[in-house]
Design a protein around this motif. Structure first.
Motif, PDB file in Angstrom:
ATOM      1  N   THR A   1      28.210  58.877  65.470  1.00  0.00           N
ATOM      2  CA  THR A   1      27.487  58.416  66.645  1.00  0.00           C
ATOM      3  C   THR A   1      28.172  59.008  67.867  1.00  0.00           C
ATOM      4  N   SER A   2      27.491  58.972  68.995  1.00  0.00           N
ATOM      5  CA  SER A   2      28.119  59.413  70.242  1.00  0.00           C
ATOM      6  C   SER A   2      28.905  58.258  70.844  1.00  0.00           C
ATOM      7  N   PRO A   3      30.065  58.526  71.409  1.00  0.00           N
ATOM      8  CA  PRO A   3      30.820  57.455  72.074  1.00  0.00           C
ATOM      9  C   PRO A   3      30.084  56.995  73.330  1.00  0.00           C
ATOM     10  N   SER A   4      30.485  55.877  73.847  1.00  0.00           N
ATOM     11  CA  SER A   4      29.875  55.372  75.071  1.00  0.00           C
ATOM     12  C   SER A   4      30.172  56.317  76.230  1.00  0.00           C
ATOM     13  N   ALA A   5      29.299  56.308  77.231  1.00  0.00           N
ATOM     14  CA  ALA A   5      29.432  57.245  78.352  1.00  0.00           C
ATOM     15  C   ALA A   5      30.755  57.085  79.086  1.00  0.00           C
ATOM     16  N   ASP A   6      31.312  55.873  79.087  1.00  0.00           N
ATOM     17  CA  ASP A   6      32.581  55.653  79.791  1.00  0.00           C
ATOM     18  C   ASP A   6      33.798  55.979  78.940  1.00  0.00           C
ATOM     19  N   ASN A   7      33.547  56.477  77.730  1.00  0.00           N
ATOM     20  CA  ASN A   7      34.652  56.857  76.845  1.00  0.00           C
ATOM     21  C   ASN A   7      34.352  58.202  76.186  1.00  0.00           C
ATOM     22  N   ASP A   8      33.911  59.165  77.009  1.00  0.00           N
ATOM     23  CA  ASP A   8      33.490  60.464  76.495  1.00  0.00           C
ATOM     24  C   ASP A   8      34.036  61.583  77.382  1.00  0.00           C
ATOM     25  N   PRO A   9      35.367  61.728  77.430  1.00  0.00           N
ATOM     26  CA  PRO A   9      35.964  62.746  78.300  1.00  0.00           C
ATOM     27  C   PRO A   9      35.770  64.156  77.747  1.00  0.00           C
ATOM     28  N   ASP A  10      36.071  65.129  78.578  1.00  0.00           N
ATOM     29  CA  ASP A  10      35.919  66.534  78.213  1.00  0.00           C
ATOM     30  C   ASP A  10      37.143  67.047  77.471  1.00  0.00           C
ATOM     31  N   ASP A  11      36.901  68.045  76.628  1.00  0.00           N
ATOM     32  CA  ASP A  11      37.968  68.862  76.044  1.00  0.00           C
ATOM     33  C   ASP A  11      38.998  68.082  75.232  1.00  0.00           C
ATOM     34  N   LEU A  12      38.590  67.023  74.574  1.00  0.00           N
ATOM     35  CA  LEU A  12      39.511  66.335  73.673  1.00  0.00           C
ATOM     36  C   LEU A  12      39.861  67.257  72.511  1.00  0.00           C
ATOM     37  N   PRO A  13      41.063  67.149  71.944  1.00  0.00           N
ATOM     38  CA  PRO A  13      41.468  68.068  70.872  1.00  0.00           C
ATOM     39  C   PRO A  13      40.631  67.891  69.609  1.00  0.00           C
ATOM     40  N   LEU A  14      40.252  69.019  69.000  1.00  0.00           N
ATOM     41  CA  LEU A  14      39.421  68.968  67.800  1.00  0.00           C
ATOM     42  C   LEU A  14      40.206  68.558  66.565  1.00  0.00           C
ATOM     43  N   ASP A  15      41.529  68.635  66.622  1.00  0.00           N
ATOM     44  CA  ASP A  15      42.310  68.250  65.448  1.00  0.00           C
ATOM     45  C   ASP A  15      42.542  66.741  65.372  1.00  0.00           C
ATOM     46  N   GLU A  16      41.872  65.986  66.227  1.00  0.00           N
ATOM     47  CA  GLU A  16      41.930  64.531  66.177  1.00  0.00           C
ATOM     48  C   GLU A  16      40.530  63.973  65.935  1.00  0.00           C
TER      49      GLU A  16
END
Length: 390
Positions: A266-281
């Motif tokens: 699912t997509s995270p909530s709009a207030d918990n969806d920052p940019d460029d989070l690491p893909l290895d997590e």
């Protein structure tokens, strides 16, 4: 006509553009610069790899109608030296579920989809129970189900097949990272890579996916497309779900079969969806707090399930309206964009590749008009509202 085209990004979008260009005019020089030829971190390889016509905007429906036509005929279209690729297309259908609050929207979307030729059925709760007896329908009003033309496939297989066919048609692929796009006035003249190579171009196409914003900045353009991480979970369960489609719960949680197991997310909530989070997590809290409870509620047999594997990939997320930006930039005469698909890139790739090739070769769209997705709408802040975002 443009004789030298440089495409930045060799995933499904970039390779589709290269394929259609060389197929339509073998005299055009096409160079595709792809930073990661293994596609290990590409959205093309890491996505849930599915296709649907269940959108609320006519153009998205039409793009995916061509998409399914392309995928069904991929063996003939992308054959190389007698070898026909297979992407294991499984037309298992999408099932969008609606509570009473969402019923009117579901009905409106269904009417539009049917009018444009999509094979979608609107099912009441009794019909849902009959077709999918494992489904909890107590809080539902209806569901929209793709009888054909919707399903899932091998996304990595698709990008490899497009790349190999484009190369067989004469497109050149360069494994390198673009570090500079040189512009003089209102035209791009060269693309430079990390190893110092410079590629002259009559046209440059930004098809860099989750990294497209950085490429646009090299040209001096602000593109509202950001890398947003999406986690996918592969789960096992003793549940036996006959004729299981790709199901989208009213809250946005989805799941579909994957061999003997299931994948979900699912997509995270709009207030918990920052940019460029690491893909290895991976966002394990999202699974525990949101996905699993929703699955167990909708399919009681999913009370017992176990995460077998999980990974993350990027959406190239258009923050304006979650729709693609396709076409020339009005201030840079030879710079084309094919970005911001927000999770729809695999299924809209064939229509995008065909459309971009038409713009380059003919100066206009000759099949499906993608003009409403132009960069102008971004500059004028005219979002296209899509109600069926997953």
């Amino acid at each position: 006509m443009s004789s030298k085209v440089v495409v930045i990004g060799g995933g499904v979008i970039g390779s589709s553009i290269a394929y259609f260009l060389r197929l339509s005019d073998p005299t055009v020089s096409v160079t595709v610069i792809e930073r990661d030829p293994t596609y290990a971190r590409s959205s093309s390889a890491l996505s849930a790899a599915s296709i649907r016509q269940q959108f609320s905007t006519p153009l998205s429906i039409q793009m995916s109608l061509f998409g399914i036509e392309f995928l069904r005929s991929i063996g003939e279209r992308l054959e190389v030296d007698g070898a026909r690729p297979s992407i294991d297309l499984h037309e298992g259908g999408y099932l969008f579920l609606a509570t009473p609050a969402g019923l009117a929207t579901l009905r409106d979307n269904h009417a539009l989809q049917k009018r444009l030729g999509a094979d979608i059925s609107l099912l009441d709760t009794q019909e849902l129970q009959t077709r999918f007896p494992w489904l909890n329908t107590e809080d539902l009003a209806a569901g929209a189900y793709g009888e054909s033309g919707e399903g899932w496939f091998d996304g990595y297989g698709l990008v490899q097949a497009l790349r190999k066919k484009a190369q067989a048609l004469g497109a050149r692929y360069i494994a390198a990272d673009v570090t500079d796009v040189q512009r003089t006035g209102n035209r791009v003249t060269h693309v430079q890579t990390a190893n110092g190579e410079r590629f002259a171009c009559d046209v440059v196409v930004n098809a860099a996916g989750a990294w497209s914003r950085k490429v646009a900045q090299m040209v001096g353009i602000d593109l509202p497309v950001y890398a947003r991480r999406r986690s996918i979970f592969n789960v096992t369960s003793p549940a036996k779900l006959e004729r299981c489609p790709l199901l989208i719960d009213p809250g946005g949680v989805y799941f579909r079969p994957e061999g003997q197991s299931f994948i979900c997310g699912t997509s995270p909530s709009a207030d918990n969806d920052p940019d460029d989070l690491p893909l290895d997590e991976v966002d394990h809290a999202l699974f525990d707090d949101v996905i699993w409870p929703a699955l167990a509620h909708r399919v009681p047999q999913f009370e017992a399930l176990r995460v077998q594997n999980c990974w993350s990939g990027y959406y190239e997320y258009n923050v304006l309206d979650q729709n693609a930006v396709i076409g020339y930039h009005p201030d840079v005469a030879n710079c084309l964009f094919a970005n911001g698909f927000s999770g729809h890139g695999l299924q809209q790739g064939p229509a995008t590749g065909r459309g971009i090739s038409e713009l380059i070769l003919h100066g206009r769209y000759t099949t499906l008009d993608l003009g409403s997705l132009s960069f102008t709408r971004v500059l004028e802040n005219r979002p296209i509202v899509e109600k069926n975002v997953v």
